[in-house]
Motif scaffolding. Sequence first.
Motif, PDB file in Angstrom:
ATOM      1  N   PRO A  32      52.355   9.663  56.169  1.00 16.79           N
ATOM      2  CA  PRO A  32      52.877  10.177  54.889  1.00 16.79           C
ATOM      3  C   PRO A  32      52.247   9.351  53.826  1.00 16.79           C
ATOM      4  O   PRO A  32      52.091   8.289  53.776  1.00 16.79           O
ATOM      5  N   TRP A  33      51.483  10.065  52.703  1.00 19.84           N
ATOM      6  CA  TRP A  33      50.968   9.444  51.582  1.00 19.84           C
ATOM      7  C   TRP A  33      52.014   9.647  50.381  1.00 19.84           C
ATOM      8  O   TRP A  33      51.989  10.364  49.658  1.00 19.84           O
ATOM      9  N   LEU A  51      62.875   9.080  49.369  1.00 19.14           N
ATOM     10  CA  LEU A  51      61.504   8.695  50.115  1.00 19.14           C
ATOM     11  C   LEU A  51      61.430   9.561  51.507  1.00 19.14           C
ATOM     12  O   LEU A  51      60.383   9.927  51.931  1.00 19.14           O
ATOM     13  N   ALA A  52      62.573   9.667  52.047  1.00 21.38           N
ATOM     14  CA  ALA A  52      62.620  10.564  53.505  1.00 21.38           C
ATOM     15  C   ALA A  52      62.136  11.993  53.083  1.00 21.38           C
ATOM     16  O   ALA A  52      61.167  12.494  53.957  1.00 21.38           O
ATOM     17  N   LEU A  53      62.703  12.604  52.214  1.00 17.62           N
ATOM     18  CA  LEU A  53      62.330  13.887  51.829  1.00 17.62           C
ATOM     19  C   LEU A  53      60.836  13.966  51.250  1.00 17.62           C
ATOM     20  O   LEU A  53      60.221  15.112  51.541  1.00 17.62           O
ATOM     21  N   ALA A  54      60.434  12.857  50.460  1.00 19.39           N
ATOM     22  CA  ALA A  54      59.267  13.009  49.813  1.00 19.39           C
ATOM     23  C   ALA A  54      58.230  12.741  51.095  1.00 19.39           C
ATOM     24  O   ALA A  54      57.100  13.566  50.997  1.00 19.39           O
ATOM     25  N   ALA A  60      53.917  17.943  55.330  1.00 16.06           N
ATOM     26  CA  ALA A  60      54.130  19.428  55.533  1.00 16.06           C
ATOM     27  C   ALA A  60      53.231  20.171  54.478  1.00 16.06           C
ATOM     28  O   ALA A  60      52.731  21.171  54.823  1.00 16.06           O
ATOM     29  N   ALA A  61      52.851  19.473  53.359  1.00 10.81           N
ATOM     30  CA  ALA A  61      51.942  20.266  52.635  1.00 10.81           C
ATOM     31  C   ALA A  61      50.471  20.333  53.082  1.00 10.81           C
ATOM     32  O   ALA A  61      49.833  21.028  53.021  1.00 10.81           O
ATOM     33  N   VAL A 112      61.523  19.172  56.970  1.00  7.60           N
ATOM     34  CA  VAL A 112      60.997  20.590  56.292  1.00  7.60           C
ATOM     35  C   VAL A 112      60.486  21.390  57.289  1.00  7.60           C
ATOM     36  O   VAL A 112      59.446  21.045  58.146  1.00  7.60           O
ATOM     37  N   ARG A 113      60.719  22.537  57.036  1.00  7.49           N
ATOM     38  CA  ARG A 113      59.792  23.657  57.811  1.00  7.49           C
ATOM     39  C   ARG A 113      59.259  24.773  56.418  1.00  7.49           C
ATOM     40  O   ARG A 113      59.972  25.693  56.318  1.00  7.49           O
TER      41      ARG A 113
END
Length: 198
Positions: A32-33, A51-54, A60-61, A112-113
């Motif tokens: 992840p970036w 941070l986990a969600l970010a 996912a993006a 995230v989906r």
Amino acid sequence: MAIAPALILGSTSRYRAELLQRLRLPFEAVAPWVDETPLPGEAPAALALRLALAKAHEVAARHPQAVVIGSDQVADLDGRPIGKPGTHARAVEQLQAMRGRAVVFQTAVAVVRPTTGFAQVLLAPVTVRFRALGDAEIEFYLRTEQPYDCAGSAKCETLGIALLEAIDSDDPTALIGLPLIRTSALLREAGLDPLQPR
């Protein structure tokens, strides 16, 4: 039978990858970036959740058809975040500050989906009591393990377990970096059940 979506672990941590393998779901790991700098006054638990969600959203993006897991861990000493030491000197400082103390390792996991709009994050706090460690013990441990990529310098899955008096958690893999009970729950909610035939 519908084809299961691809599963991605938004992490470069080999510890998290090894844990996720226990669920026997095929996955790939993608870095992840995300800027992990705490916000001014941000509490450790809030930092881990954010941070986990970010991390999950960022990966996912780039992989919008996948189910993405993001995770983060921040050690919490009296409300002060303690992250990865990065250097030997900082690791010594961290362990000296934590010896004889209770530290809460705030481990957050997000799933995230994008195709369904599912995005959830859960926290799995682990309270750890450190022994009253001597300087020679700290030095020996750090030279042996070199845990400079672990929050709070505590690598409990190996020699770091000898630093501790007790661990209190309802999700036993959380301290290593990925709370699998909560991860499994979120994956089920997202439509990817580890116990369903594939």
